[in-house]
Design a protein around this motif. Structure first.
Motif, PDB file in Angstrom:
ATOM      1  N   ASN A 113      -2.096   7.938   0.108  1.00 36.81           N
ATOM      2  CA  ASN A 113      -2.115   7.363  -1.234  1.00 36.81           C
ATOM      3  C   ASN A 113      -3.511   7.545  -1.800  1.00 36.81           C
ATOM      4  O   ASN A 113      -4.486   7.137  -1.160  1.00 36.81           O
ATOM      5  CB  ASN A 113      -1.744   5.867  -1.152  1.00 36.81           C
ATOM      6  N   PHE A 114      -3.638   8.184  -2.950  1.00 35.89           N
ATOM      7  CA  PHE A 114      -4.945   8.498  -3.532  1.00 35.89           C
ATOM      8  C   PHE A 114      -5.884   9.125  -2.507  1.00 35.89           C
ATOM      9  O   PHE A 114      -7.053   8.764  -2.425  1.00 35.89           O
ATOM     10  CB  PHE A 114      -5.578   7.228  -4.125  1.00 35.89           C
ATOM     11  N   ALA A 124      -1.260  12.651  -4.186  1.00 35.94           N
ATOM     12  CA  ALA A 124      -1.845  11.888  -3.070  1.00 35.94           C
ATOM     13  C   ALA A 124      -2.732  12.753  -2.174  1.00 35.94           C
ATOM     14  O   ALA A 124      -3.510  12.225  -1.385  1.00 35.94           O
ATOM     15  CB  ALA A 124      -0.742  11.236  -2.240  1.00 35.94           C
ATOM     16  N   GLY A 150       3.919  10.491   0.351  1.00 43.03           N
ATOM     17  CA  GLY A 150       3.018   9.812  -0.579  1.00 43.03           C
ATOM     18  C   GLY A 150       3.280  10.284  -1.988  1.00 43.03           C
ATOM     19  O   GLY A 150       3.865  11.348  -2.177  1.00 43.03           O
ATOM     20  N   PRO A 151       2.836   9.499  -2.984  1.00 43.45           N
ATOM     21  CA  PRO A 151       3.103   9.846  -4.388  1.00 43.45           C
ATOM     22  C   PRO A 151       2.512  11.200  -4.777  1.00 43.45           C
ATOM     23  O   PRO A 151       1.640  11.715  -4.083  1.00 43.45           O
ATOM     24  CB  PRO A 151       2.398   8.728  -5.168  1.00 43.45           C
ATOM     25  N   VAL A 187       1.451   8.182   5.745  1.00 43.51           N
ATOM     26  CA  VAL A 187       1.547   7.989   4.291  1.00 43.51           C
ATOM     27  C   VAL A 187       0.168   8.151   3.680  1.00 43.51           C
ATOM     28  O   VAL A 187      -0.787   7.497   4.109  1.00 43.51           O
ATOM     29  CB  VAL A 187       2.075   6.574   3.940  1.00 43.51           C
ATOM     30  N   ALA A 210       3.042   0.536  -2.639  1.00 42.99           N
ATOM     31  CA  ALA A 210       2.358   1.704  -3.204  1.00 42.99           C
ATOM     32  C   ALA A 210       3.309   2.855  -3.485  1.00 42.99           C
ATOM     33  O   ALA A 210       3.080   3.643  -4.393  1.00 42.99           O
ATOM     34  CB  ALA A 210       1.270   2.175  -2.246  1.00 42.99           C
ATOM     35  N   TYR A 211       4.391   2.960  -2.720  1.00 41.23           N
ATOM     36  CA  TYR A 211       5.153   4.200  -2.784  1.00 41.23           C
ATOM     37  C   TYR A 211       6.661   3.988  -2.780  1.00 41.23           C
ATOM     38  O   TYR A 211       7.341   4.328  -3.742  1.00 41.23           O
ATOM     39  CB  TYR A 211       4.732   5.098  -1.613  1.00 41.23           C
ATOM     40  N   LEU A 233      -2.682   5.559   4.213  1.00 42.76           N
ATOM     41  CA  LEU A 233      -2.267   4.175   3.948  1.00 42.76           C
ATOM     42  C   LEU A 233      -1.589   3.585   5.174  1.00 42.76           C
ATOM     43  O   LEU A 233      -1.728   2.397   5.461  1.00 42.76           O
ATOM     44  CB  LEU A 233      -1.306   4.188   2.758  1.00 42.76           C
ATOM     45  N   VAL A 244       3.103   0.064   2.068  1.00 41.31           N
ATOM     46  CA  VAL A 244       3.775   1.323   1.718  1.00 41.31           C
ATOM     47  C   VAL A 244       4.860   1.058   0.681  1.00 41.31           C
ATOM     48  O   VAL A 244       5.009   1.810  -0.293  1.00 41.31           O
ATOM     49  CB  VAL A 244       4.392   1.990   2.982  1.00 41.31           C
TER      50      VAL A 244
END
Ligand SMILES: Nc1ncnc2c1ncn2[C@@H]1O[C@H](COP(=O)(O)OP(=O)(O)O)[C@@H](O)[C@H]1O
Ligand SMILES: [Mg+2]
Length: 257
Positions: A224-225, A39, A35-36, A222, A246-247, A229, A243
């Motif tokens: 995300n925030f 995350a 994840g970013p 995954v 978002a990533y 996700l 995915v």
């Protein structure tokens, strides 16, 4: 099942780093957490090892609830980790770093340590043998007497893994082990993690190197925030539209930019 996270939420003041995250890891899996940046991946490791207690939710390890236990108790139960930024005893030798990792396995109490009983000497010999075997595993035998900070970057990362393994974990948590590695170092890390799996250790791994993750992991979650996700096999994750948006898609844009 080795690890089960049920509805984990972690708030830092007004920031919700993790929201209602649940997943399960099976015995012997190499499980990826991606994840970013920001995350909540590292926070999840901190919550599993109870460096931070979760705001809500529950964690079980080998069927036993571990949320609320002190971090060293969690190590005793069989969960060990490495850190996103290398944390070695930089002035100690390579061998000593691994011996320190095995320390929590030592059964000798203070009195026994002072008297240096026969059983303690035997225990020391055992720890020493285990440490040497682990250095062999991570390919650092010939550097056993070198000072840790003199090792190349990739070698330091492998030393951290040897140190984590010295406590004989059933679950190893690796936070971005390939970060900053060159191609050769990454390949040798790949082989090492496979070898760790073959020893019967389950692995949970945070990593940004997507080809590495996709090739290595059995399943992936995954984030995300702070929210889950998606979850699935590498193929499922690579083809998941949410995915990608978002990533995975964003990563490619970052590289172009
Ligand atoms: N000790 C902390 N105190 C306050 N906020 C934190 C702390 N640790 C992490 N955070 C916040 O939680 C979020 C997730 O961070 P982190 O888990 O480090 O993300 P990742 O490892 O996925 O990059 C970020 O917004 C970060 O700023
Ligand atoms: Mg992180």
């Amino acid at each position: 099942m080795v690890l089960e996270l049920k509805n984990i939420t972690k708030n830092f003041g007004g920031i919700s780093a993790l929201t209602d995250v649940s997943f399960q890891i099976n015995e012997g899996e190499i499980f990826g957490l991606i994840g970013p940046n920001g995350a909540g991946k590292t926070t999840l490791f901190n919550v599993i090892t109870n460096m931070f207690s979760p705001t809500s939710g529950e964690i079980s390890f080998l069927g036993e609830k571990i949320s609320g236990l002190k971090p060293h108790k969690i190590t005793d139960k069989g969960i060990c980790r490495t850190f996103q930024n290398i944390r070695l005893f930089s002035q100690m030798s390579v061998l000593e770093n691994v011996l320190v990792g095995g320390h929590c396995r030592s059964k000798s109490g203070v009195i026994k340590s002072v008297l240096r009983t026969k059983s303690q000497r035997k225990e020391e010999t055992n720890s020493h043998d285990v440490a040497l075997e682990l250095l062999e595993l991570v390919g650092l035998s010939k550097f056993q007497d070198s000072i840790a900070e003199n090792l190349a970057y990739g070698q330091q990362r492998r030393l951290e893994i040897a140190r984590a393994l010295a406590s004989n974990p059933k679950l190893l948590l690796l936070d971005e082990p390939a970060a900053g590695m060159n191609e050769t170092e990454t390949e040798s890390l790949f082989d090492l993690i496979k070898k760790v799996q073959k020893r019967g250790v389950t692995v949970l791994l945070i990593e940004h190197d997507m080809p590495f993750v996709m090739k290595l992991c059995d399943r992936i979650t995954v984030l995300n925030f702070g929210k889950k996700l998606a979850e699935g096999t590498p193929a499922e994750i690579q083809n998941n539209q949410e995915v990608i948006e978002a990533y995975l898609g964003a990563e490619e844009d970052d590289e172009i930019a």
